[in-house]
Write a protein that holds these residues in place. Structure first.
Motif, PDB file in Angstrom:
ATOM      1  N   TYR A  19      -1.041   1.257  -5.573  1.00  0.00           N
ATOM      2  CA  TYR A  19      -2.336   1.578  -4.678  1.00  0.00           C
ATOM      3  C   TYR A  19      -3.067   2.916  -5.127  1.00  0.00           C
ATOM      4  CZ  TYR A  19      -5.303   1.799  -0.490  1.00  0.00           C
ATOM      5  OH  TYR A  19      -6.526   2.381   0.555  1.00  0.00           O
ATOM      6  N   MET A  20      -4.109   3.001  -5.414  1.00  0.00           N
ATOM      7  CA  MET A  20      -5.003   4.014  -5.620  1.00  0.00           C
ATOM      8  C   MET A  20      -4.336   4.987  -6.911  1.00  0.00           C
ATOM      9  SD  MET A  20      -7.673   3.974  -4.199  1.00  0.00           S
ATOM     10  CE  MET A  20      -8.541   5.559  -3.881  1.00  0.00           C
ATOM     11  N   SER A  21      -3.769   4.422  -7.833  1.00  0.00           N
ATOM     12  CA  SER A  21      -2.931   5.269  -8.877  1.00  0.00           C
ATOM     13  C   SER A  21      -4.118   5.179  -9.981  1.00  0.00           C
ATOM     14  CB  SER A  21      -1.769   4.964  -9.160  1.00  0.00           C
ATOM     15  OG  SER A  21      -1.446   3.566  -9.622  1.00  0.00           O
ATOM     16  N   TYR A  22      -4.995   4.444  -9.729  1.00  0.00           N
ATOM     17  CA  TYR A  22      -6.008   4.310 -10.959  1.00  0.00           C
ATOM     18  C   TYR A  22      -7.488   4.497 -10.472  1.00  0.00           C
ATOM     19  CZ  TYR A  22      -5.217  -0.786  -9.428  1.00  0.00           C
ATOM     20  OH  TYR A  22      -5.228  -1.850  -8.869  1.00  0.00           O
ATOM     21  N   VAL A  32       1.220  -2.217 -18.228  1.00  0.00           N
ATOM     22  CA  VAL A  32       0.803  -2.117 -16.837  1.00  0.00           C
ATOM     23  C   VAL A  32      -0.058  -3.054 -16.446  1.00  0.00           C
ATOM     24  CG1 VAL A  32       0.912   0.485 -17.372  1.00  0.00           C
ATOM     25  CG2 VAL A  32      -1.053  -0.531 -17.348  1.00  0.00           C
ATOM     26  N   LYS A  33       0.235  -3.340 -14.913  1.00  0.00           N
ATOM     27  CA  LYS A  33      -0.753  -4.152 -14.383  1.00  0.00           C
ATOM     28  C   LYS A  33      -1.683  -3.835 -13.334  1.00  0.00           C
ATOM     29  CE  LYS A  33       1.012  -7.326 -11.179  1.00  0.00           C
ATOM     30  NZ  LYS A  33       0.052  -7.276 -10.335  1.00  0.00           N
ATOM     31  N   LEU A  34      -3.142  -4.173 -13.332  1.00  0.00           N
ATOM     32  CA  LEU A  34      -4.005  -3.591 -12.266  1.00  0.00           C
ATOM     33  C   LEU A  34      -4.694  -4.750 -11.593  1.00  0.00           C
ATOM     34  CD1 LEU A  34      -4.059  -1.749 -15.070  1.00  0.00           C
ATOM     35  CD2 LEU A  34      -5.867  -0.809 -13.962  1.00  0.00           C
ATOM     36  N   GLU A  35      -4.798  -4.552 -10.321  1.00  0.00           N
ATOM     37  CA  GLU A  35      -5.449  -5.532  -9.554  1.00  0.00           C
ATOM     38  C   GLU A  35      -7.180  -5.175  -9.315  1.00  0.00           C
ATOM     39  OE1 GLU A  35      -1.779  -5.971  -6.280  1.00  0.00           O
ATOM     40  OE2 GLU A  35      -3.754  -5.701  -5.499  1.00  0.00           O
ATOM     41  N   GLY A  36      -8.022  -6.141  -9.755  1.00  0.00           N
ATOM     42  CA  GLY A  36      -9.257  -5.882  -9.485  1.00  0.00           C
ATOM     43  C   GLY A  36     -10.125  -6.645 -10.473  1.00  0.00           C
ATOM     44  N   ALA A  75       4.938  -3.119 -15.439  1.00  0.00           N
ATOM     45  CA  ALA A  75       4.935  -2.180 -14.290  1.00  0.00           C
ATOM     46  C   ALA A  75       3.593  -2.311 -13.487  1.00  0.00           C
ATOM     47  CB  ALA A  75       5.397  -0.903 -14.705  1.00  0.00           C
ATOM     48  N   ASP A  76       3.559  -2.628 -12.309  1.00  0.00           N
ATOM     49  CA  ASP A  76       2.319  -2.551 -11.296  1.00  0.00           C
ATOM     50  C   ASP A  76       2.113  -0.882 -11.356  1.00  0.00           C
ATOM     51  OD1 ASP A  76       1.657  -4.707 -10.451  1.00  0.00           O
ATOM     52  OD2 ASP A  76       2.933  -4.806  -8.741  1.00  0.00           O
ATOM     53  N   MET A  77       0.614  -0.924 -11.322  1.00  0.00           N
ATOM     54  CA  MET A  77       0.217   0.585 -10.874  1.00  0.00           C
ATOM     55  C   MET A  77      -0.050   0.421  -9.659  1.00  0.00           C
ATOM     56  SD  MET A  77      -2.205   1.860 -14.357  1.00  0.00           S
ATOM     57  CE  MET A  77      -2.290   3.544 -13.596  1.00  0.00           C
ATOM     58  N   VAL A  94       0.799  -1.204   0.047  1.00  0.00           N
ATOM     59  CA  VAL A  94      -0.152  -0.052  -0.018  1.00  0.00           C
ATOM     60  C   VAL A  94       0.823   1.235   0.004  1.00  0.00           C
ATOM     61  CG1 VAL A  94      -1.575   1.439   1.445  1.00  0.00           C
ATOM     62  CG2 VAL A  94      -2.080  -1.064   0.975  1.00  0.00           C
ATOM     63  N   PRO A  95       2.017   1.409   0.666  1.00  0.00           N
ATOM     64  CA  PRO A  95       2.781   2.528   0.656  1.00  0.00           C
ATOM     65  C   PRO A  95       3.580   2.795  -0.566  1.00  0.00           C
ATOM     66  CG  PRO A  95       3.141   1.412   2.745  1.00  0.00           C
ATOM     67  CD  PRO A  95       2.451   0.584   1.898  1.00  0.00           C
ATOM     68  N   VAL A  96       3.691   2.083  -1.343  1.00  0.00           N
ATOM     69  CA  VAL A  96       4.414   2.269  -2.582  1.00  0.00           C
ATOM     70  C   VAL A  96       3.770   3.194  -3.551  1.00  0.00           C
ATOM     71  CG1 VAL A  96       5.200   1.139  -4.651  1.00  0.00           C
ATOM     72  CG2 VAL A  96       5.052  -0.163  -2.552  1.00  0.00           C
ATOM     73  N   THR A  97       4.525   4.339  -4.228  1.00  0.00           N
ATOM     74  CA  THR A  97       4.005   5.496  -4.819  1.00  0.00           C
ATOM     75  C   THR A  97       4.305   5.196  -6.473  1.00  0.00           C
ATOM     76  OG1 THR A  97       6.011   6.560  -4.511  1.00  0.00           O
ATOM     77  CG2 THR A  97       4.177   6.932  -2.854  1.00  0.00           C
ATOM     78  N   MET A  98       3.879   6.070  -7.199  1.00  0.00           N
ATOM     79  CA  MET A  98       4.178   6.068  -8.487  1.00  0.00           C
ATOM     80  C   MET A  98       5.670   6.326  -8.643  1.00  0.00           C
ATOM     81  SD  MET A  98       2.073   5.565 -11.031  1.00  0.00           S
ATOM     82  CE  MET A  98       3.082   6.104 -12.245  1.00  0.00           C
TER      83      MET A  98
END
Length: 265
Positions: free
Chosen positions: A87-90, A111-115, A83-85, A58-62
């Motif tokens: 937390y809360m970057s999308y 890019v990779k997104l979780e959900g 590359a992961d996007m 969660v703490p990881v930033t863009m």
């Protein structure tokens, strides 16, 4: 080693030839991973855990992802880089497109997104704008608090049906790859058979089209973290890092890893 593209991975799926994926966060390991014959590098937000010492991703930033992505690209020329996007970057459309563009400009190939299926419009918008997307279902670390911890997902009939439906919806929306994390092997096999896009498993059995592990986990560098789905390849090669990476690639491609020992029922 030829340059790996999405077309390469799609062809491997069609030919039923597994491919290997590994996380990396710097130029030195990226170069070794490429030399070992691993096809795809994931610059994952797992860097929060293994590089930064955080308790979650969660703490990881863009800025964090972009920095490590640029490092990885300096070490690899032929590997496909995801590359992961973080937390809360999308969370919004404008935010999604801006941040995805930053990752592509920093060297990502996708890019990779979780959900789940709530990401359909997001993935559709990205793919229409020429940004390839890797989706991520099952255990999604950015949502670990909502999931109640690091638990296997899709074990009930309802949860399994939802995962299958989500996977189909995300493929239809334009996802080019799908990661499945910590799901029963039989469910992952069913999803893999029903999708035309390649699937990448981590704790999802041997029947996915590819396997991914976190670099530090497969080298056994965190002695206090030994999940069921991880194997210490460095231990098997008497401490030779390049040999360990090569052994991982070889065992994935020959379907010798993962075994039932590393999978969930």
């Amino acid at each position: 080693m030829k340059k790996i593209t999405l077309h390469t991975l799609q062809t491997l799926k069609q030919q039923q030839q597994p491919f290997a994926v590994l996380t990396a966060y710097d130029a030195t390991f990226a170069a070794l991973i490429e030399k070992a014959g691993i096809d795809v590098i994931l610059v994952g937000d797992s860097l929060g855990n293994v590089i930064q010492g955080q308790e979650s991703t969660v703490p990881v930033t863009m800025d964090d992802i972009c920095y490590h992505l640029q490092c990885v690209k300096r070490g690899s020329q032929k590997t496909l880089v995801i590359a992961d996007m973080p937390y809360m970057s999308y969370a919004t459309e404008e935010q999604t497109y801006h941040n995805a563009a930053l990752l592509m400009q920093s060297g990502a190939n996708m890019v990779k997104l979780e959900g789940g299926d709530w990401l359909k419009q997001t993935i559709k918008g990205l793919s229409e704008r020429g940004i390839p997307v890797c989706a991520h279902l099952g255990l999604t670390p950015q949502s670990v608090d909502a999931l109640g911890g690091f638990k296997v997902q899709g074990r009930t009939d309802a949860a399994a049906e939802k995962l299958i439906n989500d996977a189909k919806a995300l493929e239809q929306a334009g996802a080019s790859l799908l990661v499945m994390e910590c799901v029963p092997a039989a469910l992952a096999k069913k999803v893999t058979q029903q999708l035309s896009i390649p699937t990448i498993g981590i704790g999802a059995g041997a029947d996915c089209d590819a396997q991914v592990l976190v670099l530090h986990d497969m080298l056994g560098l965190n002695v206090d973290f030994k999940p069921k789905f991880v194997k210490n390849f460095l231990q098997e090669t008497q401490g030779d890092v390049l040999e360990a990476l090569s052994l991982y690639a070889e065992q994935v491609k020959q379907r010798k890893f993962p075994t039932a020992e590393h999978s969930f029922d």
